[in-house]
Design a protein around this motif. Structure first.
Motif, mmCIF file in Angstrom:
data_model
loop_
_atom_site.group_PDB
_atom_site.id
_atom_site.type_symbol
_atom_site.label_atom_id
_atom_site.label_comp_id
_atom_site.label_asym_id
_atom_site.label_seq_id
_atom_site.Cartn_x
_atom_site.Cartn_y
_atom_site.Cartn_z
ATOM 1 N N HIS A 53 -31.017 -10.553 12.876
ATOM 2 C CA HIS A 53 -30.490 -9.230 13.221
ATOM 3 C C HIS A 53 -29.124 -9.398 13.896
ATOM 4 O O HIS A 53 -28.160 -8.699 13.554
ATOM 5 C CB HIS A 53 -31.469 -8.509 14.144
ATOM 6 C CG HIS A 53 -31.140 -7.067 14.363
ATOM 7 N ND1 HIS A 53 -31.936 -6.051 13.902
ATOM 8 C CD2 HIS A 53 -30.109 -6.471 14.984
ATOM 9 C CE1 HIS A 53 -31.404 -4.884 14.241
ATOM 10 N NE2 HIS A 53 -30.288 -5.122 14.899
ATOM 11 N N LEU A 54 -29.032 -10.337 14.840
ATOM 12 C CA LEU A 54 -27.766 -10.604 15.532
ATOM 13 C C LEU A 54 -26.679 -11.009 14.547
ATOM 14 O O LEU A 54 -25.578 -10.453 14.563
ATOM 15 C CB LEU A 54 -27.966 -11.688 16.597
ATOM 16 C CG LEU A 54 -26.699 -12.211 17.284
ATOM 17 C CD1 LEU A 54 -25.935 -11.089 17.989
ATOM 18 C CD2 LEU A 54 -27.061 -13.327 18.246
ATOM 19 N N THR A 55 -26.970 -11.970 13.692
ATOM 20 C CA THR A 55 -25.928 -12.441 12.767
ATOM 21 C C THR A 55 -25.554 -11.345 11.770
ATOM 22 O O THR A 55 -24.385 -11.227 11.392
ATOM 23 C CB THR A 55 -26.339 -13.733 12.042
ATOM 24 O OG1 THR A 55 -27.532 -13.506 11.281
ATOM 25 C CG2 THR A 55 -26.563 -14.865 13.041
ATOM 26 N N GLY A 56 -26.515 -10.532 11.379
ATOM 27 C CA GLY A 56 -26.208 -9.420 10.490
ATOM 28 C C GLY A 56 -25.258 -8.420 11.127
ATOM 29 O O GLY A 56 -24.345 -7.903 10.460
ATOM 30 N N GLU A 57 -25.450 -8.143 12.411
ATOM 31 C CA GLU A 57 -24.559 -7.219 13.121
ATOM 32 C C GLU A 57 -23.153 -7.791 13.236
ATOM 33 O O GLU A 57 -22.170 -7.040 13.251
ATOM 34 C CB GLU A 57 -25.091 -6.915 14.530
ATOM 35 C CG GLU A 57 -26.459 -6.264 14.582
ATOM 36 C CD GLU A 57 -26.477 -4.793 14.212
ATOM 37 O OE1 GLU A 57 -25.551 -4.316 13.538
ATOM 38 O OE2 GLU A 57 -27.452 -4.113 14.598
ATOM 39 N N LEU A 58 -23.029 -9.123 13.320
ATOM 40 C CA LEU A 58 -21.710 -9.739 13.480
ATOM 41 C C LEU A 58 -20.966 -9.852 12.152
ATOM 42 O O LEU A 58 -19.773 -9.576 12.082
ATOM 43 C CB LEU A 58 -21.841 -11.110 14.147
ATOM 44 C CG LEU A 58 -22.455 -11.090 15.550
ATOM 45 C CD1 LEU A 58 -22.510 -12.490 16.127
ATOM 46 C CD2 LEU A 58 -21.707 -10.148 16.468
ATOM 47 N N VAL A 59 -21.666 -10.254 11.112
ATOM 48 C CA VAL A 59 -21.028 -10.356 9.798
ATOM 49 C C VAL A 59 -20.738 -8.961 9.262
ATOM 50 O O VAL A 59 -19.695 -8.716 8.646
ATOM 51 C CB VAL A 59 -21.904 -11.169 8.815
ATOM 52 C CG1 VAL A 59 -21.309 -11.155 7.408
ATOM 53 C CG2 VAL A 59 -22.053 -12.613 9.299
ATOM 54 N N GLY A 60 -21.654 -8.037 9.483
ATOM 55 C CA GLY A 60 -21.438 -6.638 9.113
ATOM 56 C C GLY A 60 -20.655 -5.946 10.214
ATOM 57 O O GLY A 60 -19.477 -6.218 10.419
ATOM 58 N N ARG A 61 -21.328 -5.080 10.915
ATOM 59 C CA ARG A 61 -20.750 -4.442 12.104
ATOM 60 C C ARG A 61 -21.889 -3.883 12.932
ATOM 61 O O ARG A 61 -22.989 -3.677 12.426
ATOM 62 C CB ARG A 61 -19.765 -3.345 11.739
ATOM 63 C CG ARG A 61 -20.428 -2.168 11.077
ATOM 64 C CD ARG A 61 -19.414 -1.088 10.763
ATOM 65 N NE ARG A 61 -20.070 -0.087 9.929
ATOM 66 C CZ ARG A 61 -20.088 1.184 10.202
ATOM 67 N NH1 ARG A 61 -19.475 1.650 11.259
ATOM 68 N NH2 ARG A 61 -20.702 2.031 9.404
ATOM 69 N N PHE A 62 -21.596 -3.629 14.196
ATOM 70 C CA PHE A 62 -22.599 -3.009 15.051
ATOM 71 C C PHE A 62 -22.412 -1.500 14.971
ATOM 72 O O PHE A 62 -22.924 -0.858 14.068
ATOM 73 C CB PHE A 62 -22.508 -3.563 16.479
ATOM 74 C CG PHE A 62 -23.512 -2.991 17.428
ATOM 75 C CD1 PHE A 62 -24.868 -3.020 17.131
ATOM 76 C CD2 PHE A 62 -23.120 -2.403 18.606
ATOM 77 C CE1 PHE A 62 -25.810 -2.473 17.989
ATOM 78 C CE2 PHE A 62 -24.046 -1.856 19.482
ATOM 79 C CZ PHE A 62 -25.390 -1.890 19.170
ATOM 80 N N ARG A 63 -21.663 -0.910 15.873
ATOM 81 C CA ARG A 63 -21.445 0.540 15.845
ATOM 82 C C ARG A 63 -20.054 0.907 15.354
ATOM 83 O O ARG A 63 -19.830 1.990 14.866
ATOM 84 C CB ARG A 63 -21.621 1.132 17.246
ATOM 85 C CG ARG A 63 -23.036 1.108 17.712
ATOM 86 C CD ARG A 63 -23.159 1.862 19.019
ATOM 87 N NE ARG A 63 -24.542 1.877 19.433
ATOM 88 C CZ ARG A 63 -24.927 1.880 20.695
ATOM 89 N NH1 ARG A 63 -24.038 1.875 21.655
ATOM 90 N NH2 ARG A 63 -26.201 1.888 20.984
ATOM 91 N N ARG A 64 -19.120 -0.007 15.552
ATOM 92 C CA ARG A 64 -17.722 0.299 15.282
ATOM 93 C C ARG A 64 -17.179 -0.595 14.176
ATOM 94 O O ARG A 64 -17.605 -1.732 14.032
ATOM 95 C CB ARG A 64 -16.901 0.100 16.561
ATOM 96 C CG ARG A 64 -17.398 0.962 17.711
ATOM 97 C CD ARG A 64 -16.617 0.692 18.969
ATOM 98 N NE ARG A 64 -17.494 0.043 19.951
ATOM 99 C CZ ARG A 64 -17.059 -0.493 21.083
ATOM 100 N NH1 ARG A 64 -15.784 -0.503 21.368
ATOM 101 N NH2 ARG A 64 -17.913 -1.035 21.923
ATOM 102 N N GLU A 65 -16.232 -0.062 13.444
ATOM 103 C CA GLU A 65 -15.618 -0.813 12.351
ATOM 104 C C GLU A 65 -14.744 -1.928 12.920
ATOM 105 O O GLU A 65 -13.927 -1.699 13.813
ATOM 106 C CB GLU A 65 -14.786 0.133 11.478
ATOM 107 C CG GLU A 65 -14.381 -0.456 10.164
ATOM 108 C CD GLU A 65 -15.567 -0.886 9.308
ATOM 109 O OE1 GLU A 65 -15.498 -2.004 8.772
ATOM 110 O OE2 GLU A 65 -16.549 -0.135 9.189
#
Length: 186
Positions: A53-65
């Motif tokens: 989940h953490l790595t997905g948020e970093l490679v993708g994005r969390f809340r902001r572009e």
């Protein structure tokens, strides 16, 4: 069910102490990424899910572009994981991948509800030998992983489920702190 929610609320309140620590991790991680470094993450079972989940948020994005950030969940490469498990001891599952992917100045985030998972502890030891910064999200301290890592947040909760739920909240807090430190506009 009511007891579970009560335990979750109580443990979350006790975690307020971690706010400055997570903010500092976000600032440090921003520097790592600005210098071309990466984040590695590992865990078993539910902790593996949180690592991914953490790595997905970093490679993708969390809340902001923002730009994608280099992050690898070490359990997610099933071919490497099963080959290492077949050819080496189980304790080597993540340590061997840290040797392959980690560089001095990178960060390894270790997740373990017990803080005693041999393969996660071995990964942290290997990371230390290589000059990779190690952080841990664990269950109640003291535990070997929290003691070994450069820094740790130990969730004081009575059940594995509650620890895992709060690890997710900590993952999201780290993502928010990182975006703030990178100056990502709201």
């Amino acid at each position: 069910m009511a007891d579970h929610f009560a335990d979750l609320c109580s443990a979350a309140q006790r975690l307020r102490f971690a706010t400055p620590r997570i903010a500092a991790w976000g600032r440090y991680l921003a520097t790592v990424f600005e210098n071309g470094g990466r984040l590695l993450a590992c865990g078993n079972g539910g902790s593996a899910a949180e690592a991914q989940h953490l790595t997905g948020e970093l490679v993708g994005r969390f809340r902001r572009e923002r730009r994608p950030l280099s992050a690898i969940a070490l359990h997610a490469d099933t071919s490497a994981l099963t080959a290492i498990g077949n050819d080496y001891d189980e304790a080597e599952l993540f340590a061997r991948q840290v040797r392959a992917h980690g560089r001095p100045g990178d960060v390894l985030v270790c997740l373990s509800t017990s803080g005693t998972s041999q393969n996660v502890v071995a990964a942290a030891k290997t990371a230390h030998e290589m000059g990779v910064t190690t952080w841990a999200f664990t269950g109640p301290a003291p535990n070997p992983l929290a003691a070994l890592c450069d820094d740790a947040v130990a969730v004081d909760a009575p059940s594995v489920a509650t620890v895992q739920e709060l690890h997710l909240a900590l993952v999201h807090a780290l993502c928010e702190a990182l975006d703030d430190a990178l100056g990502v506009p709201a």
